[in-house]
Design a protein around this motif. Structure first.
Motif, PDB file in Angstrom:
ATOM      1  N   MET A  20       1.027  -1.337  -0.034  1.00 21.71           N
ATOM      2  CA  MET A  20      -0.091   0.215  -0.216  1.00 21.71           C
ATOM      3  C   MET A  20       1.012   1.168   0.067  1.00 21.71           C
ATOM      4  N   ARG A  21       2.136   1.209   0.636  1.00 15.45           N
ATOM      5  CA  ARG A  21       3.160   2.270   0.590  1.00 15.45           C
ATOM      6  C   ARG A  21       3.469   2.756  -1.093  1.00 15.45           C
ATOM      7  N   LEU A  22       3.719   1.456  -1.496  1.00 13.45           N
ATOM      8  CA  LEU A  22       4.069   1.431  -3.063  1.00 13.45           C
ATOM      9  C   LEU A  22       3.027   2.054  -3.914  1.00 13.45           C
ATOM     10  N   HIS A  23       1.745   1.771  -3.818  1.00 14.51           N
ATOM     11  CA  HIS A  23       0.418   2.284  -4.327  1.00 14.51           C
ATOM     12  C   HIS A  23       0.506   3.850  -3.984  1.00 14.51           C
ATOM     13  N   ALA A  24       0.481   4.110  -2.855  1.00 12.66           N
ATOM     14  CA  ALA A  24       0.488   5.533  -2.326  1.00 12.66           C
ATOM     15  C   ALA A  24       1.537   6.354  -2.918  1.00 12.66           C
ATOM     16  N   ARG A  73      -6.763   1.171  -3.770  1.00 14.00           N
ATOM     17  CA  ARG A  73      -6.712   2.301  -3.069  1.00 14.00           C
ATOM     18  C   ARG A  73      -7.957   2.697  -2.281  1.00 14.00           C
ATOM     19  N   PRO A  74      -8.229   3.126  -0.993  1.00  6.70           N
ATOM     20  CA  PRO A  74      -9.071   3.870  -0.592  1.00  6.70           C
ATOM     21  C   PRO A  74      -9.464   5.149  -0.824  1.00  6.70           C
ATOM     22  N   TRP A  75      -8.456   5.980  -1.454  1.00  6.69           N
ATOM     23  CA  TRP A  75      -8.650   7.446  -1.666  1.00  6.69           C
ATOM     24  C   TRP A  75      -9.163   7.519  -3.215  1.00  6.69           C
ATOM     25  N   ASP A  76      -9.639   8.715  -3.279  1.00  6.25           N
ATOM     26  CA  ASP A  76     -10.104   9.323  -4.750  1.00  6.25           C
ATOM     27  C   ASP A  76      -8.908   9.809  -5.607  1.00  6.25           C
ATOM     28  N   ASP A  77      -9.172   9.900  -7.056  1.00  6.24           N
ATOM     29  CA  ASP A  77      -8.148  10.721  -7.720  1.00  6.24           C
ATOM     30  C   ASP A  77      -8.238  12.172  -7.205  1.00  6.24           C
ATOM     31  N   TYR A  78      -7.081  12.749  -7.516  1.00  2.77           N
ATOM     32  CA  TYR A  78      -6.819  14.350  -7.212  1.00  2.77           C
ATOM     33  C   TYR A  78      -7.581  14.833  -8.299  1.00  2.77           C
TER      34      TYR A  78
END
Length: 193
Positions: free
Chosen positions: A30-34, A97-102
């Motif tokens: 997940m750190r790699l994805h982030a 990812r649990p976050w949305d696109d910028y």
């Protein structure tokens, strides 16, 4: 003859159990994805920032992008060293990812920097959580993540210096989303006193 493609190898680093080594490596995914998402977001802002301070912000972001790309490589190589196959594919990132696109497109420097402040906060907070998890198992990986957090915090300070007034108040204070931070900073206009 078909071969079976296993996600994890049958080894890890000396001194860790296979289970612990793979747990540490999987925590890094997940750190790699982030960080992959961060470097793409920073490059997007680099291309879309406009306004009075354009060139300074445009040029400030490139070294951050390059450093984050180096962090990505270090994480992926650590995962492989631990016997876990790193996945840097965009589909895997989006699915996990649990976050949305910028969501900020063409916008002024203050709007992008305030939005990126929120992005950095999320990355740093989740990196710190990973430090807590891996720190109990592997001080080598913990040390790597600590070093990355130090650099990420420095980059956030660079951004914040543009949206901070002389009293130390951030134009995006209290915003929880990139759009909210951009709107809040834009409505405050110049934050210099």
């Amino acid at each position: 003859m078909a071969t079976k493609n296993k996600k994890n190898a049958a080894y890890t680093v000396p001194g860790l159990t296979l289970k612990d080594g793979h747990q540490v490596g999987e925590t890094l995914q997940m750190r790699l994805h982030a960080l992959n998402d961060l470097q793409l977001t920073l490059k997007h802002a680099h291309w879309n920032v406009v306004g009075r301070d354009f060139i300074g912000v445009h040029e400030m972001l490139d070294p951050q992008i390059d450093t984050v790309r180096g962090m990505i490589d270090a994480l992926a190589e650590r995962m492989a060293t631990l016997g876990v196959s790193p996945n840097g594919l965009p589909g895997a990132l989006v699915a996990a990812r649990p976050w949305d696109d910028y969501e900020i497109g063409r916008a002024g420097t203050t709007a992008h920097l305030a939005a990126l402040d929120v992005v950095y906060t999320g990355i740093i907070e989740s990196h710190r959580k990973a430090i807590t998890i891996v720190g109990e198992l592997d001080p080598v990986t913990e040390d790597m993540l600590i070093g990355q957090v130090g650099e990420l915090e420095l980059f956030q300070w660079f951004l914040r210096s543009h949206v901070e007034n002389s009293d130390g108040d951030l134009a995006d204070a209290g915003a929880r989303t990139e759009k909210g931070a951009a709107a809040k900073a834009k409505s405050k206009g110049s934050t210099k006193k």
